[in-house]
Scaffold this motif. Structure first.
Motif, PDB file in Angstrom:
ATOM      1  N   PHE A   1      -5.524  -1.487   1.643  1.00 27.98           N
ATOM      2  CA  PHE A   1      -5.156  -2.672   1.270  1.00 27.98           C
ATOM      3  C   PHE A   1      -3.796  -3.184   1.726  1.00 27.98           C
ATOM      4  O   PHE A   1      -3.290  -2.568   2.787  1.00 27.98           O
ATOM      5  CB  PHE A   1      -5.206  -2.648  -0.308  1.00 27.98           C
ATOM      6  N   GLU A   2      -3.311  -4.424   1.327  1.00 26.58           N
ATOM      7  CA  GLU A   2      -1.920  -4.925   1.506  1.00 26.58           C
ATOM      8  C   GLU A   2      -1.149  -5.058   0.272  1.00 26.58           C
ATOM      9  O   GLU A   2      -1.423  -5.237  -0.975  1.00 26.58           O
ATOM     10  CB  GLU A   2      -2.370  -6.390   2.250  1.00 26.58           C
TER      11      GLU A   2
ATOM     12  N   THR B   1       0.253  -4.785   5.909  1.00 25.79           N
ATOM     13  CA  THR B   1      -1.165  -4.507   5.834  1.00 25.79           C
ATOM     14  C   THR B   1      -1.001  -2.806   6.011  1.00 25.79           C
ATOM     15  O   THR B   1      -0.848  -2.401   7.146  1.00 25.79           O
ATOM     16  CB  THR B   1      -1.770  -5.133   6.878  1.00 25.79           C
TER      17      THR B   1
ATOM     18  N   GLY C   1      -3.929  -0.852   6.001  1.00 24.79           N
ATOM     19  CA  GLY C   1      -4.949  -0.622   6.705  1.00 24.79           C
ATOM     20  C   GLY C   1      -5.338   0.792   6.738  1.00 24.79           C
ATOM     21  O   GLY C   1      -5.505   1.502   5.673  1.00 24.79           O
TER      22      GLY C   1
ATOM     23  N   ASN D   1      -6.790  -6.344  -1.787  1.00 22.03           N
ATOM     24  CA  ASN D   1      -7.732  -5.584  -1.377  1.00 22.03           C
ATOM     25  C   ASN D   1      -7.942  -5.890   0.323  1.00 22.03           C
ATOM     26  O   ASN D   1      -8.149  -7.198   0.504  1.00 22.03           O
ATOM     27  CB  ASN D   1      -9.032  -5.482  -2.157  1.00 22.03           C
ATOM     28  N   LEU D   2      -8.248  -5.238   1.173  1.00 25.37           N
ATOM     29  CA  LEU D   2      -8.973  -5.334   2.235  1.00 25.37           C
ATOM     30  C   LEU D   2     -10.670  -5.289   2.361  1.00 25.37           C
ATOM     31  O   LEU D   2     -11.031  -4.341   1.925  1.00 25.37           O
ATOM     32  CB  LEU D   2      -8.265  -4.528   3.280  1.00 25.37           C
TER      33      LEU D   2
ATOM     34  N   HIS E   1     -12.390  -4.155   7.339  1.00 25.08           N
ATOM     35  CA  HIS E   1     -11.048  -4.297   7.875  1.00 25.08           C
ATOM     36  C   HIS E   1     -10.090  -3.135   7.062  1.00 25.08           C
ATOM     37  O   HIS E   1      -8.815  -3.061   7.727  1.00 25.08           O
ATOM     38  CB  HIS E   1     -10.234  -5.499   7.487  1.00 25.08           C
ATOM     39  N   LYS E   2     -10.534  -2.119   6.569  1.00 26.70           N
ATOM     40  CA  LYS E   2      -9.971  -1.028   5.949  1.00 26.70           C
ATOM     41  C   LYS E   2      -9.358  -0.224   7.037  1.00 26.70           C
ATOM     42  O   LYS E   2      -8.320   0.615   6.583  1.00 26.70           O
ATOM     43  CB  LYS E   2     -10.556  -0.334   4.973  1.00 26.70           C
TER      44      LYS E   2
ATOM     45  N   THR F   1      -4.526 -13.667   6.632  1.00 23.37           N
ATOM     46  CA  THR F   1      -4.974 -12.925   5.642  1.00 23.37           C
ATOM     47  C   THR F   1      -6.518 -12.589   6.114  1.00 23.37           C
ATOM     48  O   THR F   1      -7.150 -13.018   7.046  1.00 23.37           O
ATOM     49  CB  THR F   1      -5.248 -13.791   4.279  1.00 23.37           C
ATOM     50  N   TYR F   2      -7.295 -11.315   5.549  1.00 25.32           N
ATOM     51  CA  TYR F   2      -8.289 -10.782   6.170  1.00 25.32           C
ATOM     52  C   TYR F   2      -9.396 -11.442   5.151  1.00 25.32           C
ATOM     53  O   TYR F   2     -10.831 -11.139   5.511  1.00 25.32           O
ATOM     54  CB  TYR F   2      -8.413  -9.491   5.978  1.00 25.32           C
ATOM     55  N   SER F   3      -9.256 -12.117   4.050  1.00 25.90           N
ATOM     56  CA  SER F   3     -10.308 -13.038   3.335  1.00 25.90           C
ATOM     57  C   SER F   3      -9.660 -14.299   2.626  1.00 25.90           C
ATOM     58  O   SER F   3      -8.420 -14.298   3.015  1.00 25.90           O
ATOM     59  CB  SER F   3     -10.757 -11.994   2.130  1.00 25.90           C
TER      60      SER F   3
END
Length: 290
Positions: free
Chosen positions: A69-70, A101, A103, A131-132, A136-137, A179-181
Motif C-alpha cells: 500500500f501507500e 509507495t 509496493g 491501498n494498492l 500493483h502490490k 496514483t494507482y487508482s
C-alpha cells in the motif's frame, strides 16, 4: 442530486501515540468505518494541533516495514523528516505532502525534523494509508515529494479562501500526485462565510475531515475534528464555512478486492501475508539503520 451523508463521527475516542512523535485520533477504521466500506483508504490518523515542546531527542517512529500500500503524510503545522531503505530522504513542512509507495516492501522511519524538534511548536498532521490494487502490490517502492508550491491551486473569488489539490482533480484543477487508482485528495482553506460547490461521482467512497473550524455540509453541521462519511448516492457537495476552517476532502474508487492485513502488511490473501512476513524476515525489504 446532493450527495447524501451517511454518518458524522463527532468523537473518535481517545488519542493514542504512534511512536513518541505522533498523538493521533484514528477515524479509519477506528470510528466504525470498515476498510472495505471506504476502499481504497485503509487508515486515517489525525494528529490535531499539539505542542510537543522543544527536545534534543528526535520524536517519531523508528524503522519499520510496509508492503502492499501507500502512506500519505500531510503536514499542516510542524516538520517531519523521512528515511527509507531505497535511500530516499525528505522533509515536509506546512503544506507539503510525503507520498510513499511501499509496493513490494520497504523499511522506513519518520520523525520530527531536527530544527523543528529543538525549537518545538505546534504540530498538526494527517496520515492516510491508500491501498494498492492487486496488480500493483509488487511495484518497486518509491517516493513522491509533493511541495506546497507544487499543489494544484484554486484561489476562491473575493478572498474567500484557497483550495490545494494534492491528488486527482477538483473543479477541473489537477493535483501533482500520481496514483494507482482514481483518488481525489483535496485541502480546502475557507474563510468565514465562504461557500464552495463540487461534484464527485456517486460511485466514489467519499469523506471529509474538519481539521479546524466549523462548516455546513449539504445542510448538516460538522464542527472541528468531525469526520463526515458520505453515502454512495448523489454527486453534489456544498460546503459553507461558519468560521475560518480547514477541511480535508477525500474520495476514491473502490478496488473491490479482498483485503488481508497484518500490521504493516496489506495484501489480498492470508498466504500473501505469510509470504510478506517471510520476505521481511529474510531481509528482502533492504536495510535501514534506526
Amino acid at each position: 442530486m446532493k450527495k447524501l451523508i451517511e454518518k458524522i463521527v463527532t468523537n473518535s475516542g481517545k488519542p493514542h501515540m504512534v511512536g513518541d512523535g505522533f498523538r493521533v485520533f484514528n477515524y479509519i477504521p477506528g470510528a466504525g468505518i470498515p476498510q472495505e466500506r471506504i476502499s481504497p483508504f485503509l487508515l486515517l490518523d489525525f494528529n490535531p494541533e499539539y505542542d510537543f515542546g522543544p527536545s534534543n531527542h528526535l520524536r517519531g517512529v523508528g524503522v519499520h516495514p510496509h508492503k502492499g500500500f501507500e502512506t500519505v503524510t500531510i503536514a499542516y503545522k510542524g516538520s517531519v523528516a523521512h528515511h527509507d531503505s531505497t535511500g530516499s530522504h525528505g522533509i515536509i513542512n506546512s503544506g507539503d505532502v510525503q507520498w510513499m509507495t511501499a509496493g513490494d516492501g520497504i523499511l522506513h522511519k519518520e520523525y520530527h525534523e531536527e530544527a523543528f524538534s529543538k525549537k518545538g511548536g505546534p504540530f498538526e498532521m494527517v496520515q492516510l494509508w491508500v491501498n494498492l490494487p492487486k496488480k500493483h502490490k509488487s511495484v518497486t517502492p518509491h517516493y513522491q515529494e509533493l511541495t506546497a508550491a507544487g499543489m494544484g491551486k484554486i484561489e476562491l473569488p473575493g478572498g474567500a479562501g484557497e483550495v490545494n489539490v494534492i491528488a486527482g482533480t477538483f473543479n477541473g484543477t489537477a493535483g501533482p500526485a500520481e496514483t494507482y487508482s482514481p483518488v481525489n485528495l483535496i485541502d480546502l482553506k475557507l474563510n468565514e462565510g465562504a461557500e464552495i460547490n463540487t461534484s464527485i461521482s456517486a460511485g466514489h467512497n467519499t469523506a471529509l475531515l474538519v481539521v479546524n473550524g466549523s462548516v455546513e455540509v449539504n445542510g448538516e453541521i460538522a464542527t472541528e475534528h468531525n469526520f463526515v462519511l458520505f453515502a454512495n448516492e448523489g454527486e453534489e457537495i456544498h460546503i459553507k464555512a461558519n468560521q475560518k476552517s480547514v477541511i480535508l476532502l477525500l474520495s476514491g474508487e473502490s478496488l473491490n478486492e479482498p483485503i488481508a492485513s497484518y500490521g504493516p502488511f496489506v495484501m489480498n490473501t492470508e498466504e500473501e501475508i505469510h509470504q510478506a512476513i517471510t520476505d521481511f524476515n529474510m531481509g528482502k525489504f533492504g536495510v535501514l539503520e534506526d
